[in-house]
Design an enzyme around this catalytic site. Sequence first.
Site, PDB file in Angstrom:
ATOM      1  N   ALA A   1      38.662  32.395  30.567  1.00  0.00           N
ATOM      2  CA  ALA A   1      38.535  32.727  31.996  1.00  0.00           C
ATOM      3  C   ALA A   1      38.857  34.194  32.254  1.00  0.00           C
ATOM      4  O   ALA A   1      38.264  34.822  33.128  1.00  0.00           O
ATOM      5  CB  ALA A   1      39.456  31.829  32.822  1.00  0.00           C
ATOM      6  N   GLU A   2      39.800  34.727  31.504  1.00  0.00           N
ATOM      7  CA  GLU A   2      40.245  36.106  31.732  1.00  0.00           C
ATOM      8  C   GLU A   2      39.274  37.157  31.187  1.00  0.00           C
ATOM      9  O   GLU A   2      38.941  38.110  31.879  1.00  0.00           O
ATOM     10  CB  GLU A   2      41.636  36.319  31.120  1.00  0.00           C
ATOM     11  CG  GLU A   2      42.751  35.619  31.856  1.00  0.00           C
ATOM     12  CD  GLU A   2      43.047  36.203  33.228  1.00  0.00           C
ATOM     13  OE1 GLU A   2      42.656  37.355  33.502  1.00  0.00           O
ATOM     14  OE2 GLU A   2      43.655  35.497  34.034  1.00  0.00           O
TER      15      GLU A   2
END
Length: 131
Positions: A28-29
């Site tokens: 996600a990052e």
Amino acid sequence: QRDIARLIRKVATRYKVDPRFALAIAMAESNLNANAVSPKNAQGVMQLIPATQARFGVTRPFDAEQNIKGAMAYLSWLEKRFAGDWHLVAAAYNAGEGSVDRYGGVPPYAETRQYVRRVMGFAGAGAMIRM
């Protein structure tokens, strides 16, 4: 990316963080990009902001191993802080633990709610999402 994923699983296990959750945060990052930089100056594979880097001893944020170790120390700390509630851990990783405290749960920010859904989905916990 395969080497970074392997490193995340290894370091997560050492820090007693669920490797699937740790990998989901990294996806996600930064999508496992060790050189990623966000508009808010979050850096490296786990997208640590400079204040978090300082808190957890990360001096080389673009060194994948050091960045991941710092993030696992932070995730382990957050897990204890939020009594193992991974939804709150993900929310705090995104919006800060102060925001989670202030709202008594996942903050009402669209970005954070979407982030928690993405992380939990990547981790294979999509059916367990509570907001």
